[in-house]
Scaffold this active site. Structure first.
Site, short mmCIF file in Angstrom:
data_model
loop_
_atom_site.label_atom_id
_atom_site.label_comp_id
_atom_site.label_asym_id
_atom_site.label_seq_id
_atom_site.Cartn_x
_atom_site.Cartn_y
_atom_site.Cartn_z
N VAL A 1 -9.89 -2.82 -11.08
CA VAL A 1 -9.47 -1.54 -10.25
C VAL A 1 -8.42 -0.77 -10.83
O VAL A 1 -8.04 0.21 -10.98
CB VAL A 1 -9.61 -1.92 -8.84
CG1 VAL A 1 -9.02 -0.32 -8.26
CG2 VAL A 1 -10.94 -2.20 -8.29
N CYS B 1 0.88 -1.42 -0.02
CA CYS B 1 0.11 -0.14 0.09
C CYS B 1 0.99 1.25 0.10
O CYS B 1 0.69 2.14 -0.93
CB CYS B 1 -0.88 -0.09 1.21
SG CYS B 1 -1.92 1.40 1.54
N GLY C 1 -6.47 -6.03 -18.71
CA GLY C 1 -7.45 -6.17 -17.38
C GLY C 1 -8.12 -4.85 -16.93
O GLY C 1 -7.44 -3.83 -16.93
N GLY D 1 11.05 -14.38 6.52
CA GLY D 1 10.48 -15.20 7.53
C GLY D 1 9.92 -16.34 7.12
O GLY D 1 9.30 -16.57 5.90
N THR E 1 1.59 -11.69 4.91
CA THR E 1 2.74 -11.48 3.63
C THR E 1 2.02 -11.11 2.63
O THR E 1 2.69 -10.72 1.52
CB THR E 1 3.33 -13.09 3.27
OG1 THR E 1 2.39 -13.93 3.27
CG2 THR E 1 4.32 -13.13 4.81
N HIS F 1 -25.41 22.39 1.77
CA HIS F 1 -25.71 22.83 0.43
C HIS F 1 -24.74 24.05 -0.12
O HIS F 1 -24.51 24.84 0.68
CB HIS F 1 -26.92 23.58 0.31
CG HIS F 1 -27.38 23.88 -1.16
ND1 HIS F 1 -27.79 23.04 -2.19
CD2 HIS F 1 -27.54 25.22 -1.71
CE1 HIS F 1 -27.94 24.00 -3.27
NE2 HIS F 1 -27.84 25.18 -3.18
N VAL G 1 -7.96 0.22 -14.57
CA VAL G 1 -8.72 1.23 -15.00
C VAL G 1 -8.21 2.71 -14.34
O VAL G 1 -8.03 3.62 -14.76
CB VAL G 1 -10.50 1.40 -14.57
CG1 VAL G 1 -10.98 0.12 -15.47
CG2 VAL G 1 -10.75 0.96 -13.20
C1 LIG Z 1 -1.17 -0.46 -7.70
C2 LIG Z 1 -2.14 -0.74 -6.28
C3 LIG Z 1 -2.95 0.13 -5.94
C4 LIG Z 1 -3.81 -0.10 -4.76
N1 LIG Z 1 -4.74 0.84 -4.27
C5 LIG Z 1 -5.32 0.48 -3.35
C6 LIG Z 1 -6.25 1.67 -2.58
O1 LIG Z 1 -6.33 2.77 -3.39
N2 LIG Z 1 -6.76 1.38 -1.53
C7 LIG Z 1 -6.83 0.12 -1.03
O2 LIG Z 1 -7.61 0.24 -0.05
N3 LIG Z 1 -5.97 -0.79 -1.15
C8 LIG Z 1 -5.20 -0.50 -2.76
N4 LIG Z 1 -4.35 -1.59 -3.16
C9 LIG Z 1 -4.36 -2.90 -2.30
C10 LIG Z 1 -3.39 -2.81 -0.98
O3 LIG Z 1 -2.22 -2.27 -1.58
C11 LIG Z 1 -3.41 -4.05 -0.27
O4 LIG Z 1 -4.75 -4.49 -0.14
C12 LIG Z 1 -2.55 -4.00 1.05
O5 LIG Z 1 -1.34 -3.51 0.61
C13 LIG Z 1 -2.51 -5.32 1.77
O6 LIG Z 1 -2.02 -5.31 2.73
P1 LIG Z 1 -1.38 -6.82 3.36
O7 LIG Z 1 -0.77 -6.28 4.56
O8 LIG Z 1 -2.10 -7.96 3.26
O9 LIG Z 1 0.01 -7.02 2.33
P2 LIG Z 1 1.20 -6.30 1.94
O10 LIG Z 1 0.89 -4.75 2.02
O11 LIG Z 1 1.43 -6.82 0.44
O12 LIG Z 1 2.42 -6.42 2.84
C14 LIG Z 1 3.03 -7.86 3.15
C15 LIG Z 1 4.53 -7.23 3.57
O13 LIG Z 1 4.92 -8.99 3.83
C16 LIG Z 1 6.39 -8.81 3.32
N5 LIG Z 1 6.49 -10.21 3.23
C17 LIG Z 1 6.05 -11.02 2.18
N6 LIG Z 1 6.71 -12.33 2.55
C18 LIG Z 1 7.53 -11.92 3.59
C19 LIG Z 1 8.59 -13.07 4.11
N7 LIG Z 1 8.62 -14.29 4.00
N8 LIG Z 1 9.02 -12.53 5.30
C20 LIG Z 1 9.25 -11.24 5.64
N9 LIG Z 1 8.46 -10.16 5.00
C21 LIG Z 1 7.60 -10.74 3.98
C22 LIG Z 1 6.19 -7.93 2.26
O14 LIG Z 1 7.59 -7.36 1.86
C23 LIG Z 1 5.39 -6.85 2.47
O15 LIG Z 1 5.76 -5.52 2.97
C24 LIG Z 1 -3.54 -1.27 -4.10
C25 LIG Z 1 -2.53 -2.30 -4.56
C26 LIG Z 1 -1.87 -2.01 -5.63
C27 LIG Z 1 -0.91 -2.93 -6.24
#
Ligand SMILES: Cc1cc2nc3c(=O)[nH]c(=O)nc-3n(C[C@H](O)[C@H](O)[C@H](O)COP(=O)(O)OP(=O)(O)OC[C@H]3O[C@@H](n4cnc5c(N)ncnc54)[C@H](O)[C@@H]3O)c2cc1C
Length: 466
Positions: free
Chosen positions: A188, A49, A185, A121, A149, A443, A191
């Protein structure tokens, strides 16, 4: 298994794998509640994010809005012209926003006394995580392990990434604005990039296998977006599949299963995001994995006791605020606060293209599928003063159960992202339109359009006919 070079035997209440939206929110809330936390991250705290997702794309989309504003100046009596994009300044501004947030976040994590462990990890068993970092291997033991992750950008089998073929990860930092772009594609991310690149001056074609773009939204919203994109000269080829992509350093050709090939300067592959679960040791630890995702119950417990999962790794909406909510939920649940489970249906969704899309709750099809007797009203932004001033069209669609609560709100139009908060309160609190109709909306505001939709649904419209 290699002997750990370094190890710590201190048992943490929580060891969290991944410091994205889900992982760091969990860490912060858990430490507030007095739990001891280790947060394992192989890259940067903040995850997708902050570094490759929500924040950089919205910074770029804001710049895109300014570019369109410069073009539209004359029609408002302002003497502006659009001269082009200075990509160095564009990225400097975007990166400044990221750095400011990153600094704030790392400060918060540091002050909270969370132990940050840098490295990759993996789960050894339900209570042990092994981390490969620069200083060697560390073993952390935990009462609960939280898998956070996240996800990665998927590609199309056979399509190789390179200088002319990218996912959103690379397209975030384009050194030049390409002249012709194919976006594979129409979800979201597709577009949003299509809209941004068009505002920056590119010719954009979206290729979507389904019969409409933004297919998770109400059909009327897909229709409106397609129409508005067409006016902006963004072409959407729906029900169209990619056969192959050929590319060299100079250009790329997208071959379609039907129709003429597209010769372009950039191909953006935006075909969704897959779970990052490979190499995590989940199968060895007995954690059930379904097509890479980690299924959980409504308390975000995996099938293995003491192992929870949050965020994009858990099947469902892939949104940062869902990750935050999951993380907070798990921390509170472990601390014994008995929080209410997070229901995907009441999570708001915003797509920041022009025009914007914002929705929450059930679509009409899902509501009918759930056996509800449904009534739908549509309030057009054409009847809303502020929207006319801003030069946008669109609508607020409100779906209610007959004589019952608001089940869903679906909006399209520039500015509707800011209307979602009220809509989500209505859906989350199961408000009836009759509860909302007497509330006075300022308004002229775009929020009035939501108030008017509620008035219409309650049978007492002002600027509309029942
Ligand atoms: C281009 C784009 C635009 C987006 N726009 C929006 C938006 O406007 N609004 C919205 O709500 N969401 C948006 N999203 C989605 C949002 O980014 C994700 O839903 C969110 O980041 C998910 O959070 P998470 O904690 O599950 O995973 P992530 O943010 O992916 O974090 C996972 C973390 O785990 C770490 N990791 C992975 N494996 C390991 C390991 N084995 N050991 C140690 N560290 C590890 C990674 O390095 C990463 O830092 C967007 C995504 C993209 C790609």
């Amino acid at each position: 298994m290699a002997d750990p070079a370094n190890s710590t035997s201190s048992p943490f209440d929580l060891v969290i794998l991944g410091a994205g939206s889900g992982g760091y929110a969990c860490a912060l809330r858990a430490s507030q509640l007095g739990l001891t936390v280790a947060l394992v991250e192989e890259d940067k705290i903040g995850g997708t994010c902050l570094h490759r997702g929500c924040i950089p794309t919205k910074a770029l989309l804001h710049a895109a809005e300014l570019a369109d504003g410069a073009r539209a100046g004359a029609s408002h009596g302002i003497l502006t012209t659009f001269e082009g994009i200075d990509t160095v300044a564009l990225h400097a501004r975007k990166d400044k926003v990221i750095s400011q947030l990153y600094k704030g976040l790392t400060g918060l994590i540091g002050q909270a006394g969370i132990e940050v462990v840098t490295g990759r990890g993996r789960l050894v068993d339900a209570s042990t995580v092994e981390v490969d970092g620069e200083g060697g291997t560390t073993r952390l033991s935990a009462k609960t392990v939280v898998l956070a992750t996240g996800s990665y950008a998927k590609t199309i089998p056979g399509v190789e990434l390179g200088p002319r073929v990218m996912t959103s990860d690379q397209a975030m930092d384009l050194a030049q604005i390409p002249q012709r772009v194919a976006v594979l594609g129409g979800g979201v991310i597709g577009v949003e990039f299509a809209s941004m690149l068009r505002s920056f001056g590119a010719e954009v074609t979206i290729v979507e296998a389904l019969d409409r773009i933004v297919a998770a939204e109400e059909p009327s919203i897909s229709k409106h977006l397609t129409r508005e994109f067409k006016k902006r000269k963004i072409t959407a080829l729906t029900s169209t599949r990619v056969a192959s992509v050929e590319a060299d350093d100079q250009r790329a050709v997208v071959h379609l299963e039907s129709g003429d090939p597209l010769e372009v300067d950039l191909v953006l592959v935006a075909v969704g995001r897959g779970p990052r679960s490979e190499g995590l040791g989940l199968e060895d630890a007995g954690v059930t994995v379904d097509r890479g995702f980690v299924p959980t119950d409504d308390r975000l417990r995996t099938n293995v006791e003491g192992v929870r999962a949050v965020g994009d790794l858990v099947p469902g909406l892939q949104l940062a605020h869902r990750g935050f909510a999951h993380g907070i939920f798990v921390a509170e649940d472990i601390a014994g606060l008995d929080p209410t489970p997070i229901d995907d249906v009441i999570i708001p969704k915003v797509t920041y293209c022009d025009p914007e899309i914002a929705s929450v709750g059930l679509t009409s099809e899902a509501a009918k599928g759930a056996g509800k007797d449904v009534e739908t009203v549509v309030y057009p932004l054409g009847g809303n003063g502020r929207s006319i001033i801003r030069g946008t069209t669109g609508s607020v669609t409100l779906i209610r159960e007959k004589d019952g609560p608001v089940l869903g709100v679906h909006m399209v139009g520039l500015g509707v992202s800011e209307l979602i908060s009220e809509a989500q309160l209505a859906v989350g609190w199961e408000a009836h339109p009759e509860d909302i109709a007497p509330l006075v909306h300022a308004h002229p505001s775009q929020g009035e359009a939501f108030g008017e939709a509620a008035m219409l649904a309650a049978g007492r419209p002002l600027h509309a006919h029942a």
